[in-house]
Design a protein around this motif. Structure first.
Motif, PDB file in Angstrom:
ATOM      1  N   LEU A 103      59.020  38.513  64.078  1.00  0.00           N
ATOM      2  CA  LEU A 103      60.133  37.791  64.698  1.00  0.00           C
ATOM      3  C   LEU A 103      61.024  38.790  65.419  1.00  0.00           C
ATOM      4  CD1 LEU A 103      61.156  35.391  61.765  1.00  0.00           C
ATOM      5  CD2 LEU A 103      59.544  34.955  63.641  1.00  0.00           C
ATOM      6  N   GLY A 104      61.432  38.438  66.623  1.00  0.00           N
ATOM      7  CA  GLY A 104      62.282  39.330  67.394  1.00  0.00           C
ATOM      8  C   GLY A 104      61.459  40.353  68.153  1.00  0.00           C
ATOM      9  N   PRO A 105      62.117  41.120  69.015  1.00  0.00           N
ATOM     10  CA  PRO A 105      61.417  42.109  69.836  1.00  0.00           C
ATOM     11  C   PRO A 105      60.839  43.250  68.999  1.00  0.00           C
ATOM     12  CG  PRO A 105      63.786  42.369  70.048  1.00  0.00           C
ATOM     13  CD  PRO A 105      63.574  41.109  69.274  1.00  0.00           C
ATOM     14  N   LEU A 106      59.921  44.001  69.601  1.00  0.00           N
ATOM     15  CA  LEU A 106      59.236  45.095  68.912  1.00  0.00           C
ATOM     16  C   LEU A 106      60.215  46.085  68.303  1.00  0.00           C
ATOM     17  CD1 LEU A 106      56.626  46.706  68.295  1.00  0.00           C
ATOM     18  CD2 LEU A 106      56.883  47.788  70.536  1.00  0.00           C
ATOM     19  N   SER A 107      61.272  46.410  69.022  1.00  0.00           N
ATOM     20  CA  SER A 107      62.233  47.402  68.545  1.00  0.00           C
ATOM     21  C   SER A 107      62.882  47.004  67.231  1.00  0.00           C
ATOM     22  CB  SER A 107      63.324  47.638  69.602  1.00  0.00           C
ATOM     23  OG  SER A 107      64.022  46.433  69.864  1.00  0.00           O
ATOM     24  N   LYS A 108      62.869  45.703  66.935  1.00  0.00           N
ATOM     25  CA  LYS A 108      63.508  45.228  65.711  1.00  0.00           C
ATOM     26  C   LYS A 108      62.505  44.919  64.599  1.00  0.00           C
ATOM     27  CE  LYS A 108      67.733  43.476  67.842  1.00  0.00           C
ATOM     28  NZ  LYS A 108      68.652  42.313  67.990  1.00  0.00           N
ATOM     29  N   HIS A 109      61.354  44.358  64.962  1.00  0.00           N
ATOM     30  CA  HIS A 109      60.414  44.012  63.883  1.00  0.00           C
ATOM     31  C   HIS A 109      59.457  45.147  63.536  1.00  0.00           C
ATOM     32  CE1 HIS A 109      57.557  42.602  67.237  1.00  0.00           C
ATOM     33  NE2 HIS A 109      56.871  43.509  66.578  1.00  0.00           N
ATOM     34  N   ASN A 110      59.454  46.199  64.355  1.00  0.00           N
ATOM     35  CA  ASN A 110      58.462  47.263  64.189  1.00  0.00           C
ATOM     36  C   ASN A 110      58.548  47.952  62.824  1.00  0.00           C
ATOM     37  OD1 ASN A 110      56.328  48.943  65.282  1.00  0.00           O
ATOM     38  ND2 ASN A 110      57.845  50.584  65.304  1.00  0.00           N
ATOM     39  N   ILE A 111      59.759  48.133  62.311  1.00  0.00           N
ATOM     40  CA  ILE A 111      59.896  48.825  61.017  1.00  0.00           C
ATOM     41  C   ILE A 111      59.183  48.055  59.917  1.00  0.00           C
ATOM     42  CG2 ILE A 111      61.537  49.506  59.230  1.00  0.00           C
ATOM     43  CD1 ILE A 111      63.509  50.223  61.422  1.00  0.00           C
ATOM     44  N   ARG A 112      59.392  46.749  59.887  1.00  0.00           N
ATOM     45  CA  ARG A 112      58.790  45.972  58.798  1.00  0.00           C
ATOM     46  C   ARG A 112      57.324  45.626  59.055  1.00  0.00           C
ATOM     47  NH1 ARG A 112      64.265  42.795  56.967  1.00  0.00           N
ATOM     48  NH2 ARG A 112      64.670  44.142  55.149  1.00  0.00           N
ATOM     49  N   THR A 113      56.910  45.506  60.300  1.00  0.00           N
ATOM     50  CA  THR A 113      55.474  45.307  60.533  1.00  0.00           C
ATOM     51  C   THR A 113      54.717  46.586  60.164  1.00  0.00           C
ATOM     52  OG1 THR A 113      55.775  45.887  62.877  1.00  0.00           O
ATOM     53  CG2 THR A 113      55.703  43.548  62.333  1.00  0.00           C
ATOM     54  N   GLY A 114      55.338  47.730  60.452  1.00  0.00           N
ATOM     55  CA  GLY A 114      54.712  49.001  60.070  1.00  0.00           C
ATOM     56  C   GLY A 114      54.626  49.158  58.567  1.00  0.00           C
ATOM     57  N   CYS A 138      57.815  39.126  59.447  1.00  0.00           N
ATOM     58  CA  CYS A 138      58.410  40.461  59.580  1.00  0.00           C
ATOM     59  C   CYS A 138      59.523  40.443  60.612  1.00  0.00           C
ATOM     60  CB  CYS A 138      57.357  41.489  59.995  1.00  0.00           C
ATOM     61  SG  CYS A 138      55.962  41.634  58.867  1.00  0.00           S
ATOM     62  N   GLY A 139      60.682  40.922  60.242  1.00  0.00           N
ATOM     63  CA  GLY A 139      61.790  41.016  61.176  1.00  0.00           C
ATOM     64  C   GLY A 139      62.988  41.657  60.488  1.00  0.00           C
ATOM     65  N   THR A 140      64.102  41.695  61.166  1.00  0.00           N
ATOM     66  CA  THR A 140      65.321  42.248  60.573  1.00  0.00           C
ATOM     67  C   THR A 140      66.035  41.178  59.760  1.00  0.00           C
ATOM     68  OG1 THR A 140      66.656  41.633  62.487  1.00  0.00           O
ATOM     69  CG2 THR A 140      65.600  43.808  62.535  1.00  0.00           C
ATOM     70  N   ASP A 141      66.942  41.583  58.895  1.00  0.00           N
ATOM     71  CA  ASP A 141      67.730  40.624  58.124  1.00  0.00           C
ATOM     72  C   ASP A 141      68.525  39.709  59.049  1.00  0.00           C
ATOM     73  OD1 ASP A 141      66.756  41.644  55.775  1.00  0.00           O
ATOM     74  OD2 ASP A 141      68.543  42.847  55.311  1.00  0.00           O
ATOM     75  N   GLN A 142      69.011  40.283  60.150  1.00  0.00           N
ATOM     76  CA  GLN A 142      69.767  39.484  61.121  1.00  0.00           C
ATOM     77  C   GLN A 142      68.878  38.408  61.743  1.00  0.00           C
ATOM     78  OE1 GLN A 142      71.534  41.774  64.271  1.00  0.00           O
ATOM     79  NE2 GLN A 142      72.420  39.977  65.279  1.00  0.00           N
ATOM     80  N   GLY A 184      60.811  41.981  53.091  1.00  0.00           N
ATOM     81  CA  GLY A 184      62.239  42.114  52.897  1.00  0.00           C
ATOM     82  C   GLY A 184      62.626  41.703  51.482  1.00  0.00           C
ATOM     83  N   ALA A 185      63.912  41.515  51.259  1.00  0.00           N
ATOM     84  CA  ALA A 185      64.423  41.196  49.924  1.00  0.00           C
ATOM     85  C   ALA A 185      64.694  39.702  49.794  1.00  0.00           C
ATOM     86  CB  ALA A 185      65.704  41.981  49.669  1.00  0.00           C
ATOM     87  N   PRO A 186      64.636  39.169  48.571  1.00  0.00           N
ATOM     88  CA  PRO A 186      64.939  37.743  48.360  1.00  0.00           C
ATOM     89  C   PRO A 186      66.318  37.340  48.854  1.00  0.00           C
ATOM     90  CG  PRO A 186      63.892  38.678  46.414  1.00  0.00           C
ATOM     91  CD  PRO A 186      64.179  39.830  47.340  1.00  0.00           C
ATOM     92  N   ALA A 187      67.247  38.298  48.879  1.00  0.00           N
ATOM     93  CA  ALA A 187      68.599  37.977  49.338  1.00  0.00           C
ATOM     94  C   ALA A 187      68.601  37.449  50.773  1.00  0.00           C
ATOM     95  CB  ALA A 187      69.485  39.220  49.248  1.00  0.00           C
ATOM     96  N   SER A 188      67.550  37.774  51.535  1.00  0.00           N
ATOM     97  CA  SER A 188      67.469  37.317  52.925  1.00  0.00           C
ATOM     98  C   SER A 188      67.407  35.797  53.011  1.00  0.00           C
ATOM     99  CB  SER A 188      66.224  37.907  53.607  1.00  0.00           C
ATOM    100  OG  SER A 188      66.226  39.308  53.536  1.00  0.00           O
ATOM    101  N   PHE A 189      66.881  35.137  51.974  1.00  0.00           N
ATOM    102  CA  PHE A 189      66.732  33.680  52.003  1.00  0.00           C
ATOM    103  C   PHE A 189      67.467  33.020  50.843  1.00  0.00           C
ATOM    104  CE2 PHE A 189      63.729  34.402  55.240  1.00  0.00           C
ATOM    105  CZ  PHE A 189      63.404  33.172  55.835  1.00  0.00           C
ATOM    106  N   GLU A 190      68.462  33.698  50.320  1.00  0.00           N
ATOM    107  CA  GLU A 190      69.206  33.156  49.184  1.00  0.00           C
ATOM    108  C   GLU A 190      69.851  31.821  49.556  1.00  0.00           C
ATOM    109  OE1 GLU A 190      72.478  34.649  45.865  1.00  0.00           O
ATOM    110  OE2 GLU A 190      71.985  35.906  47.588  1.00  0.00           O
TER     111      GLU A 190
END
Length: 618
Positions: A504-515, A554-558, A583-589
């Motif tokens: 989700l989101g552009p490569l610059s943002k989702h790349n960390i979690r896809t990696g 995969c994406g950022t918390d934002q 990510g963490a469960p807090a993302s979908f709390e």
């Protein structure tokens, strides 16, 4: 641990430390986006790392740590922390190589021995078996000068027979041994289930060996404890307990304490945890010297230390990384003051070695690892290279306290044999191993090529070469079992099990979690399919979801806050029953559209990957 905030600090250091405290606080302030005034000055304590033995490692060591040392020790003098010798002509440690395991005939063994001696090996170790026996020694040692080359023996139940043959060869040659370690190890062999002679045979060996120069009958084999998961302090403390047990038995059999002590040498397993291993050998010498002091023979505290690269750290997958592990281990062993160092073949954990790699090549790499450190780096020409390092000296003191606590605890239980019979040694090792296994499973303890940066493109090992080495709890075993399941799936279906990523989101943002996710899944033999950025509600998103069996968002918390709930909803509509999120469960709390699970740094990765493989049919 030395607490820099409580220790008396010399005036010329206090200003520098204050500056450092403020600098660290500034870094935390920037990371937390706070004013530096809101950060406590002791925030540096968050950087402290605690070892499995409970030793705290500070982020900074200074002369304060040196100032608080209670002992000023000298190389070659009691308690031998800084080395057993202060010889100014020091040329380093012995380069050990084992023979009898890869060769197919006695003639090949002899040829390999002579080649190795001409190529830099200085200490010969022999592994005896049904195919290589004591009767083969005259031919195997043809051309070898026993008064020039130290020998180490691994003969199991046939140690007495091998000793008898070696004595006969020395008498025939009319020369004493340069050094002979017969390798009797009945007390430690029972720990890892390996074969040895009996305690009674060991005592008789020691009695006979005591009549000869440069012969030691018994090895206190700390590697047996390391093979079962012992921490550094436990390996040292338990080895001390075993050494004392042998001394008691030998004295009871009629030897005086000095002679009994002279019949012992030690073997330690060395891992790639560089500074800890340097300190381990220093601590082992110091504490054994203290034991000898109590027995009124402190001069016997400089018993030989045989170091060998730890079998526990060797991987079957990406075995070439073992060369790096071995290099660090050999460096630590040499710098730590080992009498001799054996670097195991890089493919030691693989039955028969890596397919297509010659045994000569494997031996040459192992031998040259030692030789590069000795001949090109000249480490062997320096007495106690680590001496004076604020960190090493402090860590040595702390580890010594932990190891002595282990030893004292065993002695309080009646000694090693009593504690072992009561199951206390096994319980101790099991508990420590379980902690290590959990750290590896959660990837807190990182193994390159195994639970970090795995290479899914490497050629699968043939099934007959995936045999687990006997008597060793290998660090990589759990993850390699997952990879074996993936290989079997590949063999049946022509493709590895796979999971689709939903970026989700552009490569610059989702790349960390896809990696992160790609690396995590690969450590379990699972391929990540990455279609690139997907937008919920589009046809591409729907088509990708319908074609997948399991997905990882995969994406950022934002991004999760903005589109995550909608993405999960659309994935459910596509019929997916297994939706994970990086990510963490807090993302979908509090969300009504939460995923089915989460992939992050806190999970038991091994268990999670095993479950995913099962769900994928592997």
């Amino acid at each position: 641990m030395t607490d820099l905030t409580k220790t008396a600090v010399p005036e010329d250091l206090s200003g520098n430390l204050d500056t450092w405290y403020k600098a660290v606080a500034g870094v935390f302030a920037r990371a937390q986006k706070k004013d530096v005034g809101d950060i406590p000055t002791d925030i540096w304590k968050k950087l402290i790392v605690t070892t499995p033995d409970g030793v705290d490692i500070n982020p900074l060591y200074t002369r304060v740590d040196e100032t608080n040392r209670q002992l000023v020790e000298v190389p070659g003098e009691f308690p031998f922390t800084r080395g057993a010798s202060a010889d100014q002509e020091r040329t380093g440690w012995g380069v050990t190589e084992t023979f009898g395991t890869d060769e197919t005939s006695v003639k090949e063994i002899n040829e390999a021995v002579l080649h190795a001696l001409n190529s830099g090996t200085t200490t010969l170790a022999f592994e005896f078996s049904e195919d290589f026996t004591a009767a083969d020694l005259p031919d195997a040692l043809e051309g070898v000068h026993l008064n020039m080359v130290p020998l180490l023996v691994h003969a199991g139940a046939n140690t007495t027979e091998v000793a008898r043959e070696l004595y006969a060869l020395a008498e025939e040659a009319g020369t004493p041994f340069a050094a002979l370690t017969l390798g009797s190890r009945p007390l430690t062999a029972q720990v890892d289930g390996t074969i040895s002679d009996s305690v009674d045979e060991a005592i008789e060996l020691a009695k006979n060996a005591a009549k000869r120069a440069q012969v030691r009958a018994i090895v206190v084999d700390g590697s047996s404890f390391a093979n079962q998961g012992a921490s550094d302090a436990q390996e040292i403390g338990l080895s001390l307990a075993v050494g004392v047990d042998y001394v008691r038995r030998l004295v009871a059999a009629g030897l005086d304490a000095k002679t009994a002590l002279s019949q012992l040498s030690f073997r330690f397993a060395i891992t790639d945890e560089q500074f800890a291993q340097i300190s381990k050998l220093r601590v082992a010498r110091r504490l054994w010297a203290r034991v000898c002091e109590v027995l009124e023979h402190p001069e016997e505290g400089s018993a030989p230390q045989h170091a060998v690269t730890a079998r526990a750290m060797f991987s079957q997958r990406d075995p070439w990384v073992n060369m790096l592990r071995s290099t660090v281990a050999a460096f630590a062993a040499g710098v730590g003051g080992a009498t001799d160092v054996e670097v195991r073949n890089f493919d030691d954990a693989i039955a028969g070695g890596v397919p297509g790699v010659s045994r000569n090549f494997a031996h040459r790499i192992a031998r040259n690892t030692n030789l590069l450190l000795l001949e090109e780096s000249h480490l062997g020409h320096v007495i106690d290279p680590a001496g004076g390092s604020y960190f090493v000296e402090s860590f040595t003191n702390d580890l010594a306290q932990k190891a002595w606590e282990v030893f004292s605890g065993i002695e309080a239980q009646g000694g090693f044999s009593e504690a072992f019979a009561a199951g206390q040694i096994s319980d101790m090792l099991d508990q420590t191993w379980e902690k290590t296994r959990k750290d590896i499973a959660s990837r807190k303890k990182k193994l390159t090529g195994i639970n970090e940066f795995p290479n899914l493109a490497e050629t699968p090992l043939p099934a007959e070469r995936r045999v687990e080495p006997f008597g060793v709890r290998r660090w990589a075993a759990d993850f390699e079992e997952l990879r074996n399941r993936s290989d079997a799936f590949l063999g049946k279906t022509g493709a590895r099990p796979s999971i689709t990523l939903i970026p989700l989101g552009p490569l610059s943002k989702h790349n960390i979690r896809t990696g992160f996710t790609t690396n995590l899944l690969a450590s379990g033999g699972i391929v990540s399919i990455n279609p690139g950025q997907l937008v919920p509600g589009t046809a591409e998103f729907a088509d990708t979801a319908k074609a997948a069996e399991i997905v990882v968002v995969c994406g950022t918390d934002q991004e999760y806050a903005e589109t995550g709930e909608g993405a999960v909803e659309k994935l459910r509509e596509a019929g997916l029953n297994r939706i994970l999120l990086a990510g963490a469960p807090a993302s979908f709390e509090g969300s009504s559209q939460a995923p089915d699970g989460y992939l992050n740094m806190t999970i038991d990765a091994a268990a999670t990957l095993a479950d995913l493989l099962k769900a994928l049919g592997a």
